[in-house]
Design an enzyme around this catalytic site. Structure first.
Site, PDB file in Angstrom:
ATOM      1  N   GLY A 237       0.785  -1.228   0.000  1.00  0.00           N
ATOM      2  CA  GLY A 237       0.000   0.000   0.000  1.00  0.00           C
ATOM      3  C   GLY A 237       0.818   1.279   0.000  1.00  0.00           C
TER       4      GLY A 237
ATOM      5  CG  ASN B 239       1.861   3.321  -5.826  1.00  0.00           C
ATOM      6  OD1 ASN B 239       2.250   4.372  -6.331  1.00  0.00           O
ATOM      7  ND2 ASN B 239       2.458   2.157  -6.061  1.00  0.00           N
TER       8      ASN B 239
ATOM      9  CG  HIS C 115       1.388  -1.981 -15.553  1.00  0.00           C
ATOM     10  ND1 HIS C 115       1.028  -3.204 -15.029  1.00  0.00           N
ATOM     11  CD2 HIS C 115       2.302  -2.225 -16.510  1.00  0.00           C
ATOM     12  CE1 HIS C 115       1.711  -4.155 -15.645  1.00  0.00           C
ATOM     13  NE2 HIS C 115       2.486  -3.582 -16.555  1.00  0.00           N
TER      14      HIS C 115
ATOM     15  CD  GLU D 252       4.874   1.986  -9.196  1.00  0.00           C
ATOM     16  OE1 GLU D 252       3.827   1.752  -8.568  1.00  0.00           O
ATOM     17  OE2 GLU D 252       5.663   1.075  -9.530  1.00  0.00           O
TER      18      GLU D 252
HETATM   19  C1  GAR Z   1       3.530  -1.192  -7.477  1.00  0.00           C
HETATM   20  O1  GAR Z   1       4.805  -1.243  -8.059  1.00  0.00           O
HETATM   21  C2  GAR Z   1       2.471  -1.231  -8.571  1.00  0.00           C
HETATM   22  O2  GAR Z   1       2.820  -0.520  -9.727  1.00  0.00           O
HETATM   23  C3  GAR Z   1       2.399  -2.707  -8.847  1.00  0.00           C
HETATM   24  O3  GAR Z   1       2.484  -3.323  -7.592  1.00  0.00           O
HETATM   25  C4  GAR Z   1       3.250  -2.486  -6.707  1.00  0.00           C
HETATM   26  C5  GAR Z   1       2.420  -2.241  -5.473  1.00  0.00           C
HETATM   27  O4  GAR Z   1       3.143  -1.583  -4.477  1.00  0.00           O
HETATM   28  N1  GAR Z   1       1.191  -3.036  -9.542  1.00  0.00           N
HETATM   29  C6  GAR Z   1       1.098  -4.010 -10.441  1.00  0.00           C
HETATM   30  O5  GAR Z   1       2.030  -4.734 -10.735  1.00  0.00           O
HETATM   31  C7  GAR Z   1      -0.275  -4.156 -11.063  1.00  0.00           C
HETATM   32  N2  GAR Z   1      -0.189  -4.994 -12.226  1.00  0.00           N
HETATM   33  P1  GAR Z   1       2.397  -0.855  -3.274  1.00  0.00           P
HETATM   34  O6  GAR Z   1       1.401  -1.873  -2.693  1.00  0.00           O
HETATM   35  O7  GAR Z   1       3.479  -0.551  -2.299  1.00  0.00           O
HETATM   36  O8  GAR Z   1       1.718   0.356  -3.813  1.00  0.00           O
END
Ligand code: GAR
Length: 197
Positions: free
Chosen positions: A13, A15, A110, A175
């Site tokens: 989580g 992001n 993504h 991101e």
């Molecule tokens: C992030 O890098 C996001 O872009 C990726 O998962 C990670 C989640 O991190 N999403 C995907 O691969 C979707 N296909 P977070 O839970 O720390 O935000």
């Protein structure tokens, strides 16, 4: 009136936290709900720390019945009066019925420079292809996986000797800037892409 944002997560989580932290009093949107499909997701704690209500809709409870999972998810989102859904590390593919209901109002981040590397293992694939650049993309979610209109894209270099983990960390940091920037603009109805080089 501020747009009501729900954030879907499956894991850490980070992001989600960046999105919530970006929604200051001047922001055109506010966070109303975090939903995880994984009961143990660490992001649930981070939502609680930020005072944002959180719910779990555990996909495993529905076995192979994806439609029932998506109905339960849609009910929770509707109950919260959701205007915009931000998928933030939400590792389930949403079916056409769900997506159509919210079409034009679901965003996803993504970890690749789409249209390159839809799906999983994006960083390993970029390294294997000897790409010199990688990055992340925020896009509108449509029924085709990772193929909706691009709302934002940011690039980072692939460095000599990079491992997928090292590259993932560099991309993830980007991101955390890109997604809030896109949401702030999107919530005003502006869908022009933000392209950072
Ligand atoms: C992030 O890098 C996001 O872009 C990726 O998962 C990670 C989640 O991190 N999403 C995907 O691969 C979707 N296909 P977070 O839970 O720390 O935000």
């Amino acid at each position: 009136m501020k747009k009501r944002v729900a954030i879907l997560i499956s894991g850490g989580g980070s992001n989600m936290a960046a999105l919530i932290d970006s929604m200051d009093p001047d922001h055109p949107a506010r966070p109303v709900l975090v939903v995880s499909n994984v009961p143990e997701a660490k992001g649930l704690l981070r939502a609680a720390e930020r005072g944002v209500p959180a719910a779990v809709v555990d996909h495993r409870r529905f076995g192979r019945d994806r439609a029932a999972f998506e109905t339960a998810l849609a009910d929770v989102l509707a109950e919260a009066g959701t205007d915009i859904i931000c998928m933030a590390g939400f590792m389930r593919i949403l079916g056409a019925g769900f997506v159509r209901r919210w079409q034009g109002r679901i965003l996803n981040i993504h970890p690749s420079l789409l249209p390159k590397y839809r799906g999983l293992d994006t960083h390993a694939r970029a390294i294997a292809a000897r790409d010199t650049e990688a990055g992340c993309t925020v896009h509108e979610v449509t029924p085709d996986l990772d193929a909706g209109p691009i709302l934002g894209q940011a690039r980072v270099p692939v460095l000599p000797g990079d491992t997928p983990e090292a590259l993932a960390a560099r991309v993830l940091e980007m991101e955390h800037s890109l997604y809030p920037a896109v949401l702030r603009r999107f919530a005003t109805g502006d869908t022009r892409p933000i392209l950072w080089s």
